[in-house]
Design a protein around this motif. Structure first.
Motif, short mmCIF file in Angstrom:
data_model
loop_
_atom_site.label_atom_id
_atom_site.label_comp_id
_atom_site.label_asym_id
_atom_site.label_seq_id
_atom_site.Cartn_x
_atom_site.Cartn_y
_atom_site.Cartn_z
N ARG A 114 -1.99 1.69 -0.16
CA ARG A 114 -2.36 2.69 -1.11
C ARG A 114 -1.05 3.41 -1.74
O ARG A 114 -1.32 3.58 -3.16
N ALA A 115 0.29 3.20 -1.05
CA ALA A 115 1.39 3.76 -1.53
C ALA A 115 1.82 2.87 -2.60
O ALA A 115 2.27 3.26 -3.54
N ALA A 116 1.43 1.70 -2.39
CA ALA A 116 1.86 0.62 -3.55
C ALA A 116 0.85 0.55 -4.53
O ALA A 116 1.05 -0.29 -5.48
N ARG A 117 -0.17 1.05 -4.37
CA ARG A 117 -1.28 1.08 -5.44
C ARG A 117 -1.74 -0.34 -5.58
O ARG A 117 -2.05 -0.67 -6.80
N LYS B 290 -1.90 2.69 4.36
CA LYS B 290 -1.20 3.55 3.55
C LYS B 290 -0.21 2.80 3.09
O LYS B 290 0.04 3.21 1.89
N VAL B 291 0.22 1.97 3.43
CA VAL B 291 1.46 1.23 2.58
C VAL B 291 0.70 0.67 1.39
O VAL B 291 1.30 0.69 0.23
N ILE C 114 7.80 4.66 -0.07
CA ILE C 114 7.73 5.17 1.10
C ILE C 114 8.14 4.40 2.26
O ILE C 114 7.72 3.07 2.25
N THR D 127 -1.41 2.74 9.32
CA THR D 127 -0.18 2.63 8.44
C THR D 127 -0.19 1.50 7.41
O THR D 127 0.25 1.83 6.29
N PHE E 294 7.84 4.08 6.40
CA PHE E 294 7.11 4.50 7.76
C PHE E 294 7.97 4.51 8.81
O PHE E 294 8.61 3.68 9.07
N PRO F 105 -0.55 8.26 -5.38
CA PRO F 105 0.93 7.78 -5.31
C PRO F 105 1.47 7.66 -6.58
O PRO F 105 0.81 7.23 -7.78
N SER F 106 2.79 8.02 -6.98
CA SER F 106 3.53 7.87 -8.03
C SER F 106 4.35 6.23 -7.89
O SER F 106 4.68 6.00 -7.17
N LEU G 222 -0.30 10.30 -0.89
CA LEU G 222 -1.13 9.97 0.32
C LEU G 222 -2.14 11.08 0.87
O LEU G 222 -3.29 10.62 1.51
N GLN H 255 4.09 12.89 3.18
CA GLN H 255 2.87 12.27 2.74
C GLN H 255 2.09 12.66 1.55
O GLN H 255 1.56 11.97 0.93
#
Lengths: 254, 254
Positions: free
Chosen positions: A152-155, A149-150, B82, A146, B84, B76-77, B58, B53
């Motif tokens: 990656r989502a935050a780029r 993922k955090v 997100i 996770t 979790f 990711p935009s 992701l 996701q």
């Protein structure tokens, strides 16, 4: 009374010294082979400067060798752990090289680097490299999915991920590696000094044997053990300090 | 489907690992208006989390197209954040550092980061805990940190993956109410994944019901009740009963 119960760790050592004194009193061995504890204690005073100088030389070699290994293994381990392609590239080589005992490289090290600091430091480097590298890789692999993922989502940039996520996630494992590296480096330095160097505790012990100063051999062994203990405890404390966030986590998971 | 801040058109996802491919989602088309609170409701394994996701960028859809703010998604935009279920907090960072992470990833200058983090920490009632580490917080507190972190980047949509699923009923109730007030004050779109019928009815403007194997959109239910909604009211019970029937005999409540 936590402090008092810690002192219980000294009990086996006290018992050993008592047994030693008993063996001396019963004259199981001639005094020239088995000196009395008092005589060994006395040799610390008599040979103080010699012991100190040689211990300093050994410690310095380990610090340099393990330091170099740390500087190489930690960045390499972070990258290998992070990128599967690098892992596939290096996995077999690492497994093969780490199976070679550093002691077995002493003859080669002497041929290449002669007698002196260099072969000893090279050997310490090699014995410290593998535990540091493997533990760093292991630490990176154990990271919670996770968290990545955090990021990656935050780029987050790759540099930020490596510095703020991968490195701290791997720190506890890196400290485990460091403990093993220092332990291995310390074993290696004493051995190497008996063969390839003309200073240090290993050299001092071998020299004492040739000149029949048994009490100095005992004194040297005691110093080796004591320094090993202090080094291990220091790393352990440093780890508890740096990875404070983890202590609570471990307790919670029980 | 056109119009809508988040849209999915014919989105499907098939996992091809070892063995035969598994179709997790099939033909999902939906549109979510700006400012809307939409719950994705379904039993476990219905692919609702997978869909979220994918909307978070992701994961890649196998078929179909997802747009966020009119842009076809490719990773990711910057318009979404997100949250979790297992909160995804970095255990080695304090609450403040965790909340600032998404902004750090976007290279927001430290002073601005601090100010925005302070605002979001106040909004989520965390001001007293800025210096704490995640393991020192309760589950509900941790999830507040996750929400605060997600809000720092002014997301136009908050994507929430069963964020309260691991919490006890009482904490869950508190957080649901808080989320609604945050949603009202921040005017963000919320896409909320849950397997709890009661949670969906309590929160959503609109509920999208999923059925499993492969995950498909089975129904759409508008929840036209004023907030705060009373779970003991007859209207609430009626909507919940209808949803329970749609989810099938397995039920879907706690």
């Amino acid at each position: 009374m936590p402090r008092l119960s810690r002192l219980a760790g000294l009990l086996p050592i006290v018992a050993l010294v008592a047994a030693w004194q008993l063996a001396v009193s019963l004259q199981l061995y001639p005094p020239v082979l088995l000196p009395a504890p008092a005589k060994v204690a006395d040799s610390f005073v008599r040979w103080g400067p010699t012991i100190l100088a040689n211990a300093g030389a050994s410690v310095l070699r380990v610090v340099i060798g393990v330091g170099l290994a740390f500087a190489v293994a930690v960045p390499a381990g972070l990258l290998i752990g992070r990128y599967p392609a690098l892992d596939r590239l290096t996995d077999w080589s690492i497994q093969a090289f780490r199976s070679v005992p550093p002691i077995s490289l002493i003859p080669l090290a002497m041929l290449f680097f002669g007698i002196g600091d260099t072969p000893a430091i090279v050997l310490i480097f090699l014995s410290a490299l593998w535990p540091l590298l493997l533990n760093t890789i292991f630490g990176v692999r154990g990271i919670e999915r996770t968290l990545l993922k955090v990021a990656r989502a935050a780029r987050a940039s790759e540099a930020l991920v490596l510095r703020d996520i991968i490195l701290p996630a791997a720190l506890p494992a890196i400290f485990t590696g460091l403990r093993l590296a220092i332990g291995g480096g310390w074993l290696t330095v004493v051995t190497a000094e008996m063969i390839a160097v003309k200073s240090g505790l290993g050299y001092m012990i071998l020299n004492a044997q040739m000149t029949f100063r048994t009490e100095l051999i005992f004194a040297g062994i005691i110093v080796i053990g004591a320094i090993g203990l202090v080094a291990d405890q220091s790393v352990s404390r440093l780890r508890a300090r740096v990875c404070r966030w983890q202590e609570g986590l471990l307790a919670e998971r029980e | 489907m056109s119009g809508g801040f988040i849209t999915c058109a014919g989105v499907g996802k098939t996992y091809t690992g070892k063995g035969r491919p598994v179709e997790a989602l099939q033909g999902i088309s939906l549109a979510c208006a700006e400012g809307e609170f939409v719950c994705l409701l379904g039993l476990s394994g219905c692919g609702k989390s997978t869909l979220l996701q994918m909307i978070a960028g992701l994961e890649q859809p196998t078929t179909g197209r997802i747009t966020v703010a009119g842009q076809v998604l490719d990773g990711p935009s910057s318009e979404t954040s997100i949250v979790f279920q297992d909160h995804g907090l970095f255990p080695w960072m304090t609450v403040r550092a965790n909340v600032e992470f998404n902004m750090k990833a976007r290279r927001v200058p430290p002073a601005a980061r601090r100010a925005r983090a302070d605002d979001m920490l106040a909004l989520t009632g965390l001001t007293a805990f800025v210096g704490s580490y995640p393991h020192e917080l309760s589950g509900g507190m941790r999830q507040r940190v996750g929400i605060a972190r997600a809000l720092t980047t002014h997301p136009r949509a908050l994507l929430m993956d069963e964020p309260f699923g691991a919490l006890d009923a009482q904490t869950r109730g508190h957080l649901q109410a808080e989320l609604l007030s945050i949603w009202a004050s921040q005017r963000t779109t919320v896409l909320f994944v849950t397997h709890s019928i009661e949670e969906a009815v309590f929160l959503a403007d609109r509920i999208l019901v999923f059925t499993p194997r492969p995950g498909r959109l089975a129904a759409e239910v508008m929840v036209d009740m004023p907030r705060p909604r009373l779970p003991t009211s007859p209207e609430f019970a009626a909507v919940a009963k209808g949803l329970r029937a749609m989810l099938g005999s397995e039920g879907g409540s706690e």
